[in-house]
Design a protein around this motif. Structure first.
Motif, PDB file in Angstrom:
ATOM      1  N   ARG A  58      -1.256 -42.901  -5.481  1.00  0.00           N
ATOM      2  CA  ARG A  58      -1.543 -43.910  -4.443  1.00  0.00           C
ATOM      3  C   ARG A  58      -0.477 -45.023  -4.444  1.00  0.00           C
ATOM      4  O   ARG A  58      -0.043 -45.489  -3.392  1.00  0.00           O
ATOM      5  CB  ARG A  58      -2.929 -44.541  -4.660  1.00  0.00           C
ATOM      6  CG  ARG A  58      -4.090 -43.549  -4.669  1.00  0.00           C
ATOM      7  CD  ARG A  58      -4.657 -43.268  -3.327  1.00  0.00           C
ATOM      8  NE  ARG A  58      -4.849 -44.459  -2.524  1.00  0.00           N
ATOM      9  CZ  ARG A  58      -4.964 -44.426  -1.206  1.00  0.00           C
ATOM     10  NH1 ARG A  58      -4.881 -43.263  -0.559  1.00  0.00           N
ATOM     11  NH2 ARG A  58      -5.161 -45.537  -0.527  1.00  0.00           N
ATOM     12  N   LEU A  59      -0.081 -45.469  -5.637  1.00  0.00           N
ATOM     13  CA  LEU A  59       0.944 -46.531  -5.703  1.00  0.00           C
ATOM     14  C   LEU A  59       2.312 -46.007  -5.249  1.00  0.00           C
ATOM     15  O   LEU A  59       3.055 -46.707  -4.550  1.00  0.00           O
ATOM     16  CB  LEU A  59       1.043 -47.084  -7.132  1.00  0.00           C
ATOM     17  CG  LEU A  59      -0.161 -47.924  -7.577  1.00  0.00           C
ATOM     18  CD1 LEU A  59      -0.154 -48.130  -9.094  1.00  0.00           C
ATOM     19  CD2 LEU A  59      -0.180 -49.281  -6.855  1.00  0.00           C
ATOM     20  N   ALA A  60       2.614 -44.758  -5.615  1.00  0.00           N
ATOM     21  CA  ALA A  60       3.882 -44.159  -5.150  1.00  0.00           C
ATOM     22  C   ALA A  60       3.843 -44.029  -3.630  1.00  0.00           C
ATOM     23  O   ALA A  60       4.863 -44.238  -2.950  1.00  0.00           O
ATOM     24  CB  ALA A  60       4.099 -42.806  -5.818  1.00  0.00           C
ATOM     25  N   GLY A  61       2.659 -43.701  -3.091  1.00  0.00           N
ATOM     26  CA  GLY A  61       2.495 -43.639  -1.631  1.00  0.00           C
ATOM     27  C   GLY A  61       2.734 -45.004  -0.998  1.00  0.00           C
ATOM     28  O   GLY A  61       3.386 -45.118   0.054  1.00  0.00           O
ATOM     29  N   GLY A  62       2.238 -46.055  -1.652  1.00  0.00           N
ATOM     30  CA  GLY A  62       2.446 -47.422  -1.150  1.00  0.00           C
ATOM     31  C   GLY A  62       3.921 -47.786  -1.175  1.00  0.00           C
ATOM     32  O   GLY A  62       4.455 -48.388  -0.233  1.00  0.00           O
ATOM     33  N   HIS A  63       4.603 -47.409  -2.255  1.00  0.00           N
ATOM     34  CA  HIS A  63       6.034 -47.718  -2.347  1.00  0.00           C
ATOM     35  C   HIS A  63       6.819 -46.939  -1.281  1.00  0.00           C
ATOM     36  O   HIS A  63       7.733 -47.489  -0.646  1.00  0.00           O
ATOM     37  CB  HIS A  63       6.556 -47.393  -3.745  1.00  0.00           C
ATOM     38  CG  HIS A  63       7.994 -47.740  -3.946  1.00  0.00           C
ATOM     39  ND1 HIS A  63       8.432 -49.047  -4.079  1.00  0.00           N
ATOM     40  CD2 HIS A  63       9.107 -46.966  -3.992  1.00  0.00           C
ATOM     41  CE1 HIS A  63       9.749 -49.046  -4.208  1.00  0.00           C
ATOM     42  NE2 HIS A  63      10.179 -47.797  -4.165  1.00  0.00           N
ATOM     43  N   ALA A  64       6.406 -45.680  -1.067  1.00  0.00           N
ATOM     44  CA  ALA A  64       7.090 -44.864  -0.048  1.00  0.00           C
ATOM     45  C   ALA A  64       6.912 -45.497   1.335  1.00  0.00           C
ATOM     46  O   ALA A  64       7.865 -45.561   2.131  1.00  0.00           O
ATOM     47  CB  ALA A  64       6.539 -43.436  -0.068  1.00  0.00           C
ATOM     48  N   ALA A  65       5.701 -46.002   1.607  1.00  0.00           N
ATOM     49  CA  ALA A  65       5.437 -46.630   2.913  1.00  0.00           C
ATOM     50  C   ALA A  65       6.313 -47.878   3.077  1.00  0.00           C
ATOM     51  O   ALA A  65       6.869 -48.143   4.147  1.00  0.00           O
ATOM     52  CB  ALA A  65       3.959 -46.993   3.027  1.00  0.00           C
ATOM     53  N   ARG A  66       6.442 -48.626   1.980  1.00  0.00           N
ATOM     54  CA  ARG A  66       7.249 -49.843   2.047  1.00  0.00           C
ATOM     55  C   ARG A  66       8.725 -49.495   2.291  1.00  0.00           C
ATOM     56  O   ARG A  66       9.423 -50.173   3.060  1.00  0.00           O
ATOM     57  CB  ARG A  66       7.087 -50.597   0.725  1.00  0.00           C
ATOM     58  CG  ARG A  66       7.873 -51.857   0.643  1.00  0.00           C
ATOM     59  CD  ARG A  66       7.060 -52.936  -0.035  1.00  0.00           C
ATOM     60  NE  ARG A  66       7.906 -54.093  -0.286  1.00  0.00           N
ATOM     61  CZ  ARG A  66       8.529 -54.301  -1.442  1.00  0.00           C
ATOM     62  NH1 ARG A  66       8.388 -53.448  -2.447  1.00  0.00           N
ATOM     63  NH2 ARG A  66       9.280 -55.361  -1.585  1.00  0.00           N
ATOM     64  N   CYS A  67       9.179 -48.444   1.658  1.00  0.00           N
ATOM     65  CA  CYS A  67      10.567 -48.012   1.886  1.00  0.00           C
ATOM     66  C   CYS A  67      10.764 -47.664   3.361  1.00  0.00           C
ATOM     67  O   CYS A  67      11.802 -48.000   3.948  1.00  0.00           O
ATOM     68  CB  CYS A  67      10.910 -46.817   0.996  1.00  0.00           C
ATOM     69  SG  CYS A  67      11.079 -47.245  -0.743  1.00  0.00           S
ATOM     70  N   ARG A  68       9.773 -46.991   3.948  1.00  0.00           N
ATOM     71  CA  ARG A  68       9.873 -46.648   5.389  1.00  0.00           C
ATOM     72  C   ARG A  68       9.989 -47.920   6.218  1.00  0.00           C
ATOM     73  O   ARG A  68      10.827 -48.034   7.104  1.00  0.00           O
ATOM     74  CB  ARG A  68       8.643 -45.858   5.839  1.00  0.00           C
ATOM     75  CG  ARG A  68       8.823 -44.353   5.778  1.00  0.00           C
ATOM     76  CD  ARG A  68       7.769 -43.621   6.604  1.00  0.00           C
ATOM     77  NE  ARG A  68       6.390 -44.039   6.388  1.00  0.00           N
ATOM     78  CZ  ARG A  68       5.641 -43.645   5.365  1.00  0.00           C
ATOM     79  NH1 ARG A  68       6.120 -42.813   4.476  1.00  0.00           N
ATOM     80  NH2 ARG A  68       4.404 -44.087   5.246  1.00  0.00           N
ATOM     81  N   GLU A  69       9.126 -48.922   5.871  1.00  0.00           N
ATOM     82  CA  GLU A  69       9.176 -50.202   6.603  1.00  0.00           C
ATOM     83  C   GLU A  69      10.546 -50.870   6.469  1.00  0.00           C
ATOM     84  O   GLU A  69      11.005 -51.558   7.373  1.00  0.00           O
ATOM     85  CB  GLU A  69       8.121 -51.176   6.057  1.00  0.00           C
ATOM     86  CG  GLU A  69       6.705 -50.889   6.537  1.00  0.00           C
ATOM     87  CD  GLU A  69       5.669 -51.519   5.602  1.00  0.00           C
ATOM     88  OE1 GLU A  69       4.570 -50.938   5.510  1.00  0.00           O
ATOM     89  OE2 GLU A  69       5.980 -52.557   4.962  1.00  0.00           O
ATOM     90  N   LEU A  70      11.159 -50.677   5.321  1.00  0.00           N
ATOM     91  CA  LEU A  70      12.477 -51.285   5.090  1.00  0.00           C
ATOM     92  C   LEU A  70      13.598 -50.477   5.753  1.00  0.00           C
ATOM     93  O   LEU A  70      14.779 -50.798   5.602  1.00  0.00           O
ATOM     94  CB  LEU A  70      12.758 -51.396   3.584  1.00  0.00           C
ATOM     95  CG  LEU A  70      11.884 -52.390   2.807  1.00  0.00           C
ATOM     96  CD1 LEU A  70      12.103 -52.233   1.299  1.00  0.00           C
ATOM     97  CD2 LEU A  70      12.197 -53.828   3.221  1.00  0.00           C
ATOM     98  N   GLY A  71      13.206 -49.401   6.450  1.00  0.00           N
ATOM     99  CA  GLY A  71      14.201 -48.604   7.182  1.00  0.00           C
ATOM    100  C   GLY A  71      14.932 -47.595   6.308  1.00  0.00           C
ATOM    101  O   GLY A  71      15.999 -47.101   6.687  1.00  0.00           O
TER     102      GLY A  71
END
Ligand code: MCA
Ligand code: AMP
Length: 485
Positions: free
Chosen positions: A35-48
């Motif tokens: 779940r935390l890795a998923g959160g980090h992946a989502a944040r990376c997407r937001e950062l482009g």
């Protein structure tokens, strides 16, 4: 297509990562890590940050770093792990060469003076799924004989194929808890220790820093395998001899594994006495991952690293790269390997890649070995004296020499690896001065500050001149003999 880390897709509450040597280590379960890795992946997407992009990670061993490394792997981002102790010059080289679009850190303030980093946050989201594909997963920096370190591009298939071969050789399953204190910016600690534990669905307990007592304590509690470099095993044997409190841990582990450098037969014998079962060696390189390993279903083989892993083709070749068909445990040849674990190449360096891998996919390791009738390999040395292995770290003599030559008081320098009971090899710099001799500690500190502390010479010897042959080439073997005496 199969998943890279299958258990993260069916996440449950069994531990995946434990960190720390005290009574209450920090824990990531397979569910919380996913779940935390998923959160980090989502944040990376937001950062482009789109799949295929390189992102650097300050590779400290705390749980946030694991979240980022796993998040990148699942999202298709390519992690470039940074040694937290990297000096100014080597860090600048890696950041320029890998050109990461972001740098992540568990605690950015710890690195603020060296590179602007983004904090790894604790947000949860459904993780993406990563298949075993041929896309890059990691860029790992490794030293050569000359020049600055090169980035080895490792794909998801390289990692999965290698880990599956190791799981087969070691009977490695989801019931295993690996214990180690290895750095997370090299193959041993990161690919084997972390990604290996996640791929089989088991757990990794990272001690934070190597301490023989803590290692034995965790092994006695529930650790099943210890991954270590020979220096750690030497220190473990020193601590355990004459102290029975170490024995329960050493005797309950089902597998003690040594790698990254050869474990002397003397150390094998000491650890066999202490543990009752001895140490199983395996042999590999950053560029090829692990090539050979002694089977966990049989006895250790002091002096041998075992036969090739399933999926690894291995041959011995002569100086002209002609195959040597010897199985006599005597004829020496260079080890060449081929298979799904051999890397995709060096980043930005096609000529360097072509120098080590031929058109048929054979990778030439530079290691010299003999082969027994049953296929077991005995590593006897390296082709080049300019590659030094100290504490399990590979150091190129050329990079240390170039750093020392920047001191105006150094006219000439030759860096060599000399035998050392603890480190395997100890780095020694032979220096010809220009004028008055500089402070040797300042020379040592220059290397620690500009490259990294483990590349620092342990001794500086001032000499009138370097021994050279008729062609003017420095004869390093004569230097080593001089210091031995
Ligand atoms: C010392 N220190 C300094 C200086 N001197 N810092 C700044 N300036 C200095 N002049 C620091 C060090 O960074 C270290 O910090 C501490 O003081 C002790 O230094 P040192 O004596 O150099 O370290 P050590 O205790 O001797 O380290 C031994 C070690 C280490 C723990 C065994 O060498 C190690 O972790 N090796 C693992 C290497 C590895 O994983 N290789 C895998 C490569 P601190 O203690 O805080 O760090 S992959 C590979 O080879 C292939 C694929 C394979 O087969 O695995
Ligand atoms: P690195 O580039 O740091 O991955 O180091 C790879 C090198 O480590 C190999 O080329 C070998 O020289 C050495 N190495 C790794 N494992 C062993 C082992 N079990 N025995 C002898 N040498 C080893």
């Amino acid at each position: 297509m199969s998943l890279l880390f299958p258990r993260l897709a069916f996440a449950d509450d069994a531990p995946a990562y434990r960190y720390g040597a005290d009574a209450e280590p920090e824990v990531l379960t397979h569910r919380s890590l996913a779940r935390l890795a998923g959160g980090h992946a989502a944040r990376c997407r937001e950062l482009g940050l789109t799949p295929g992009t390189r992102v650097a990670v300050w590779a400290t061993p705390e749980p946030a770093t694991i979240v980022a490394l796993v998040g990148h792997a699942l999202a298709g981002l390519v992690s470039v792990p940074l040694n937290p102790k990297l000096g100014s010059k080597e860090l600048a080289h890696i950041l320029e060469d890998a050109a990461p679009k972001a740098v992540f850190a568990a605690d950015p303030s710890a690195f603020a003076d060296r590179a602007a980093a983004t904090r790894i946050e604790s947000t949860e989201a459904t993780p993406p799924e990563r298949s075993v594909d041929d896309e890059p997963l990691l860029v790992l920096y490794t030293s050569g004989t000359t020049g600055a370190p090169k980035g080895a591009v490792i794909t998801a298939r390289n990692v999965a194929a290698n880990l599956d071969g190791l799981a087969d050789r070691w009977g490695w399953t989801d019931g295993d808890v690996v214990v180690h204190a290895l750095p997370l910016f090299h193959v041993h600690g990161l690919v084997l220790g972390l990604f290996g534990s996640l791929r089989v669905g088991g757990a990794l307990h990272h001690l934070g820093r190597f301490d023989p007592e803590a290692a034995c304590h965790v092994l006695a509690a529930d650790g099943t395998m210890l991954f270590a470099v020979p220096t750690m095993l030497h220190r473990l044997a020193d601590a355990a001899e004459g102290d029975v409190t170490f024995l329960p841990g050493l005797r309950s582990a089902r597998l003690l594994v040594s790698g990254s450098a050869g474990l002397p037969v003397r150390e094998h014998r000491r650890l066999e006495k202490l543990s009752g079962r001895g140490v199983h060696e395996r042999y590999g390189l950053t560029e090829t991952l692990i090539n050979c390993g002694v089977s966990a279903f049989g006895d250790p083989q002091p002096g041998y690293v075992g036969p090739p892993l399933p999926g690894v083709e291995l041959k011995l070749v002569d100086d002209e790269r002609r195959t040597l068909d010897a199985h006599d445990d005597e004829t020496l040849g260079e080890v060449a390997v081929r298979g799904a674990s051999v890397f995709a190449g060096y980043l930005n360096r096609p000529e360097a890649t072509a120098a080590v891998r031929d058109d048929e996919g054979w990778f030439y390791t530079g290691d010299l070995a003999a082969r027994r009738a049953d296929g077991a390999i005995r590593i006897v040395g390296r082709r080049s004296v300019d590659l030094i292995k100290t504490g399990g770290y590979k150091v190129g003599a050329g990079e240390v020499e170039a750093c020392l030559l920047e001191d105006p008081a150094v006219a000439e320098v030759a860096v060599v690896g000399e035998p050392d009971d603890d480190l395997g090899q100890r780095i020694v710099a032979y220096v010809v001065c220009r004028g008055d001799a500089p402070d040797p500690d300042a020379l040592i500190q220059r290397v620690a500050d500009e490259l990294t502390p483990h590349k620092r010479p342990r001794a500086v010897v001032f000499v009138e001149a370097l021994p050279r042959n008729a062609m003017g080439k420095v004869q390093k073997k004569r230097l080593t003999k001089r210091s031995e005496g």
